[in-house]
Each structure stands twice: as C-alpha cells, then as structure tokens.
Design an enzyme around this catalytic site. Structure first.
Site, PDB file in Angstrom:
ATOM      1  N   THR A 193      14.476 -69.303 -49.585  1.00  0.00           N
ATOM      2  CA  THR A 193      15.439 -70.154 -50.288  1.00  0.00           C
ATOM      3  C   THR A 193      15.442 -71.527 -49.651  1.00  0.00           C
ATOM      4  O   THR A 193      15.350 -71.651 -48.422  1.00  0.00           O
ATOM      5  CB  THR A 193      16.858 -69.544 -50.259  1.00  0.00           C
ATOM      6  OG1 THR A 193      17.765 -70.407 -50.961  1.00  0.00           O
ATOM      7  CG2 THR A 193      17.369 -69.346 -48.844  1.00  0.00           C
ATOM      8  N   HIS A 218      19.752 -56.023 -39.213  1.00  0.00           N
ATOM      9  CA  HIS A 218      19.499 -55.534 -37.863  1.00  0.00           C
ATOM     10  C   HIS A 218      19.378 -54.003 -37.819  1.00  0.00           C
ATOM     11  O   HIS A 218      18.955 -53.428 -36.809  1.00  0.00           O
ATOM     12  CB  HIS A 218      20.630 -55.991 -36.923  1.00  0.00           C
ATOM     13  CG  HIS A 218      20.188 -56.207 -35.511  1.00  0.00           C
ATOM     14  ND1 HIS A 218      19.028 -55.664 -34.990  1.00  0.00           N
ATOM     15  CD2 HIS A 218      20.746 -56.913 -34.500  1.00  0.00           C
ATOM     16  CE1 HIS A 218      18.898 -56.023 -33.725  1.00  0.00           C
ATOM     17  NE2 HIS A 218      19.934 -56.787 -33.406  1.00  0.00           N
TER      18      HIS A 218
END
Length: 427
Positions: free
Chosen positions: A338, A390
C-alpha cells in the site's frame, strides 16, 4: 413480464445492496442497458437489463437484497416510445428535437408506473396494478423502516410523500429529532448517509484484523538515490518502448517478491490450526477508488519483469478507478503493498489485509540528511513499514524481510537487474 433477479457477483457473496438506480419506474430500457449499481462486500457492479421493455422497480436504493431476489420487472411486450435511443438511453422524461415531424415528443410515464403510448399507436400494456392509496399510507419502505428504528422515531410521526402516502427513505432521513437544547442562531446542519456495503465490509475486515491478529509493525528507511538515477536515465526510453511509465511500483514489487522467497513465512497464512505457505507471489496492490479502497491482485508477480509489473499495475489501477474491477480480480493475494505516500503520508502503520499475514507500507519521499561513507549528505529517503501477524511471523523473519527489501531498493542494478539495467528493462 420478465422478473430480473440479482445475479451472484462471486463465490461466498449472498447479499448485495442497491446503491443507485440508473432508471425510473416506467422507463423503457434496452437489453444490456445498465439499470442499477449494486454494492457487494467486495466491489460495486452494474446490473444490466436482461431484455428490452418497460421497467418497474421492486427495490429501493439502499435496500439489501439477497442473491436471486427479484429487484425489478420488465414488460417485454411493451413497445419502445417514438424516439427511444437504440443505445439504451432511458426515454422517460426526455424530449429530443426532431423525434417527430409533427413535433410530438415521446410520451411521459404516468405516475411512474407505465408509459402512455403515442396517440398513433395502441396503449402499452400496463404493469402491476397500483394498490389503493390507503393501503400504503404511513407504511415505511424497508430502508425507511430501518432508519426510523435507528433514530427511534415512530412511523406515525412521519408524513409519507411516497405513492399512496408511503414513507420513503428520504422522508425518514428528514424526520424531526428531539430538541438538543436552546438554538443559538447558528447553522447546525448534519448530513447522514448510509455507508455502502463495500465500505461497511472494509470496516468489518479492518476491525477483525486488529482484534483477531497479533499485529506488530517494524520500520526502516530507504535511500532512493539509486532508483531516482535509474528512472532519470531510462524512463523516457522505457515509456517509448513499452507505452507505460517506469514508476516505483515495479521496483517495490520485485523487491518484495525477492524478500518473500528469502523469508517464506511472510508469504504464509493461518487456516485454523494449519499454516499455509505459498510458493507463488500474488501481490495485492491497494488502490483508492471512487467507492473506497480496492485491492486488486497481481497474479504470479514472481514471473513478471519491470515492464510486466508496470503494465499490470496500470491496468488494474485504471479498472479500479473506473469502477470496472471484478470480484475475481480482487480475490486472493498472498501479500499486500500500500502506498500512502501518494497522499503525502510520511509514516503509518498499515493494517493487515486478512487472511494475509503481512503488508508493506510505502510513504512519501523527502530529502533528508543521511550518513553515507562517513559523510552527511542530502538524499531522497522513504520510510517503509511492515505490519505482520506475530502469530505466524517471528521478529527475525519480519526484520530480515524488511532489510531484504531495503537492500534491493538501494542496490537495484546488482540485486534486481543482475547488473544489466537495459536487459532488465527490455530496452
């Protein structure tokens, strides 16, 4: 009478919303003419007429309808009014010079139910009979009922301006609200508009990504001098040869592809209790379109050259901004890029595009002081950010991935072009 039903815009989509009608009840439409725009949770699509005839709308703007539900009727036996365009332009309410030697304009629809035929022809077949006015008085439409419920306004307190006294969506939006205190004489205007289904789905996915992933962001900076020099030297020849500009997206896309091969966990997703790792790179490119954020996908980016990436980015971005992008073109993707820098963003923490596990944020390029070979110099610098899940990507992989992207962008000739820019750019 032909019943037009909502077609399925794509797999897993069961409901759409009527974003905008392009015609009115009583209009004569031609086959394949766009009669409405419908929002799904992935894209805005046009609804084409399945046959020629006089149309009767069965759903209101803003109303949610199921796939397969009837949204309008088309009287296929009705004759086209004199002067109706063969290109599919609605004739209702339109008067064109020269449609008749006697100066007669196409007939106007009566109460928006069925058009009155020209005097020289037989009357057009009527559409569904009009219900008595008393049966609809102060009865809200589905869209109006929802608005009144949200604002806690009883239907009995609203005067309907629709057919037979029916309460329309506009009536509900204009309904009075309880006083909020003593007026001060200033202008206190508010505009309430319903979010499109696409915008609501984007909101749901963003909140879901924040709530259901262990999202973390790592940052770095990139000295863009080498890319600036390459573009200055080859962009004109590249544009002349390939009819597409040599932008930054090809460098970033190919740098990401290389980094994904070095750190395949970043190119993985969680599916239940499984980790799915892909040996291909389908790169999603976030594009701001007229209906909100679109994320078309560059398929198998690992097989594309600089020219191939730039051509595909241009094609997908153009289709997204023109509202022509399809659900299939936005489905899938293993990693997202992006670019907030086009709007002036210096730094941000992009949100993961689920079910993907990583997203790279590009930002604006600003001349900044940096240390190069022990000397302070001014260089064009971009901050980059990698947000990652994560749960599946550890710190070593995330930091290593972003460092690999930085290395490729700062040394594009050696790392991305195998030491031969002309060959890599196909010049």
């Amino acid at each position: 009478m032909l019943e037009m039903k909502v077609p399925s815009p794509g797999e897993s989509i069961t409901e759409v919303e009527i974003a905008r009608w392009l015609v009115k009840t009583g209009d004569y439409v031609t086959k394949d003419q766009a009669v409405a725009e419908v929002d799904s949770d992935k894209a805005t699509l046009e609804l084409p007429a399945e046959a020629s005839g006089v149309i009767t709308l069965q759903a209101e703007e803003g109303e949610a309808v199921k796939v397969g539900q009837v949204v309008c009727l088309i009287d296929t036996k009705a004759k086209a009014p004199a002067g109706a365009s063969s290109a599919g332009t609605s004739s209702a309410g339109t008067s064109s010079a020269g449609t008749s030697s006697a100066g007669t304009s196409p007939s106007q629809p009566v109460k928006q139910e069925a058009p009155v035929a020209p005097k020289s022809t037989a009357s057009a077949p009527s559409t569904a009979p009009i219900a008595p006015a008393s049966s609809a008085k102060q009865v809200p439409s589905p869209a109006a009922r929802k608005i009144l419920a949200e604002r806690e306004i009883p239907a009995s307190a609203v005067v309907g301006t629709g057919k037979g006294g029916r309460i329309t969506k506009d009536d509900a939006l204009k309904a009075s609200k309880p006083s909020m205190g003593t007026p001060t004489g200033g202008v206190r205007k508010e505009v309430r508009t319903k979010m499109s289904m696409l915008r609501r789905k984007v909101a749901e996915r963003l909140v879901s990504a924040k709530n259901e992933t262990a999202m973390l962001t790592t940052f770095n900076e990139v000295d863009m001098t080498a890319i600036y020099d390459l573009r200055a030297k080859y962009k004109d020849a590249f544009k002349e040869r390939h009819n597409v500009s040599l932008g930054f997206m090809s460098f970033f896309t190919l740098a990401v592809v290389r980094a994904l091969k070095l750190f395949p966990d970043v190119n993985s997703m969680i599916d239940g209790q499984d980790k799915v790792t892909y040996d291909f790179c389908d790169i999603s490119i976030a594009v701001s379109g007229p209906k909100g954020l679109m994320v078309p996908v560059i398929r198998n980016a690992e097989n594309l050259s600089f020219r191939g990436v730039e051509a595909e980015v241009k094609r997908l971005a153009t289709r997204a901004r023109d509202g022509q992008i399809t659900v299939d073109e936005m489905t899938g993707g293993t990693f997202t890029i992006t670019n907030g820098g086009v709007f002036g963003s210096m730094l941000s923490t992009p949100i993961i595009n689920p079910p993907q596990s990583g997203i790279l944020g590009m930002h604006n390029i600003v001349d900044r002081p940096i240390v190069r070979n022990g000397q302070i110099v001014i260089a064009p610098v971009m901050y980059v950010a990698l947000s990652y899940d994560h749960r599946i990507i550890d710190g070593r992989e995330s930091v290593g991935f972003l460092v690999a992207v930085k290395e490729a962008l700062e040394n594009p000739i050696e790392i991305l072009m195998n030491g031969n820019p002309k060959q890599a750019l196909e010049l």
